[in-house]
Design a protein around this motif. Structure first.
Motif, mmCIF file in Angstrom:
data_model
loop_
_atom_site.group_PDB
_atom_site.id
_atom_site.type_symbol
_atom_site.label_atom_id
_atom_site.label_comp_id
_atom_site.label_asym_id
_atom_site.label_seq_id
_atom_site.Cartn_x
_atom_site.Cartn_y
_atom_site.Cartn_z
ATOM 1 N N PHE A 11 8.984 -2.350 -5.815
ATOM 2 C CA PHE A 11 7.609 -2.682 -6.163
ATOM 3 C C PHE A 11 6.782 -1.421 -6.314
ATOM 4 O O PHE A 11 7.198 -0.341 -5.929
ATOM 5 N N GLN A 12 5.602 -1.602 -6.881
ATOM 6 C CA GLN A 12 4.688 -0.489 -7.162
ATOM 7 C C GLN A 12 3.276 -0.919 -6.814
ATOM 8 O O GLN A 12 2.907 -2.077 -7.032
ATOM 9 N N VAL A 13 2.478 0.011 -6.286
ATOM 10 C CA VAL A 13 1.086 -0.265 -5.936
ATOM 11 C C VAL A 13 0.192 0.720 -6.682
ATOM 12 O O VAL A 13 0.458 1.911 -6.702
ATOM 13 N N TRP A 15 -4.088 1.635 -7.352
ATOM 14 C CA TRP A 15 -5.472 1.307 -7.062
ATOM 15 C C TRP A 15 -6.387 2.187 -7.881
ATOM 16 O O TRP A 15 -6.020 3.257 -8.312
ATOM 17 N N VAL A 31 4.346 -4.080 1.882
ATOM 18 C CA VAL A 31 3.071 -4.715 1.537
ATOM 19 C C VAL A 31 3.150 -6.127 2.085
ATOM 20 O O VAL A 31 4.101 -6.853 1.808
ATOM 21 N N LEU A 67 -0.853 -2.387 3.881
ATOM 22 C CA LEU A 67 0.007 -1.447 3.164
ATOM 23 C C LEU A 67 0.558 -0.445 4.175
ATOM 24 O O LEU A 67 -0.196 0.101 4.982
ATOM 25 N N THR A 96 -3.553 -3.277 -7.545
ATOM 26 C CA THR A 96 -2.539 -4.063 -8.244
ATOM 27 C C THR A 96 -1.178 -3.786 -7.629
ATOM 28 O O THR A 96 -0.780 -2.630 -7.497
ATOM 29 N N ILE A 97 -0.491 -4.855 -7.246
ATOM 30 C CA ILE A 97 0.861 -4.764 -6.697
ATOM 31 C C ILE A 97 1.791 -5.414 -7.714
ATOM 32 O O ILE A 97 1.566 -6.553 -8.131
ATOM 33 N N LYS A 98 2.828 -4.677 -8.106
ATOM 34 C CA LYS A 98 3.759 -5.176 -9.120
ATOM 35 C C LYS A 98 5.162 -5.236 -8.538
ATOM 36 O O LYS A 98 5.668 -4.237 -8.029
ATOM 37 N N THR A 109 2.830 -9.899 -10.756
ATOM 38 C CA THR A 109 1.730 -8.981 -10.467
ATOM 39 C C THR A 109 0.690 -9.688 -9.613
ATOM 40 O O THR A 109 0.291 -10.805 -9.920
#
Length: 149
Positions: A11-13, A15, A31, A67, A96-98, A109
């Motif tokens: 995953f990726q965060v 902001w 997360v 987080l 945004t968390i993907k 997302t």
């Protein structure tokens, strides 16, 4: 081709506006708190012949999102955003968390609207331990949207 459930470890965060931030890379180990709940309202009309209440949907309630990440020398701190908070003024950001697939493309997302830090927790220290130092930030927000891509 067989369909398999999604894995949750890739995953990726992001902001800020479009993922822009003063930190070069936002990598997290965990997360949590991506949930929302509709509060229930119980109501009984005085003219209702039934001796029971009617249940109706009420307001939406969002959990704080936590987080966690490893601490690195020279890689900014959660505290930098936390320091921007003063009485009646806070720097709110879109987070945004993907969830990513094998090709590093987003498949789900989550977007937090008007998020801001409410709690910062540094790592615990142990003289006999050998774990990685982990720092934690808890975010409050005003809305959570989920999009399946």
């Amino acid at each position: 081709m067989a369909d398999y459930p999604l894995t949750k470890f890739h995953f990726q965060v992001e902001w800020g506006e479009g993922g822009n931030t003063d930190e070069p890379d936002l990598r997290f180990t965990e997360v949590s708190g991506l949930d929302k709940e509709i509060e229930m309202i119980e109501y009984r009309d005085g003219f209702n012949p039934e001796y029971s209440k009617v249940k109706m949907p009420g307001m939406v309630k969002y959990s704080n999102v936590t987080l966690k990440r490893g601490m690195f020398k020279g890689l900014g701190s959660f505290g930098d955003w936390y320091k921007t908070i003063v009485m009646n003024k806070v720097e709110r950001r879109t987070v945004t968390i993907k969830l990513l697939n094998e090709e590093h493309q987003p498949v789900v997302t989550w977007q937090l609207n008007n998020a801001w830090p409410v709690k910062i927790q540094s790592t615990d220290l142990k003289g006999d331990g050998n774990e990685v130092a982990i720092e934690t930030m808890e975010l409050a927000h005003e809305g959570l949207t989920t999009e399946f891509l």
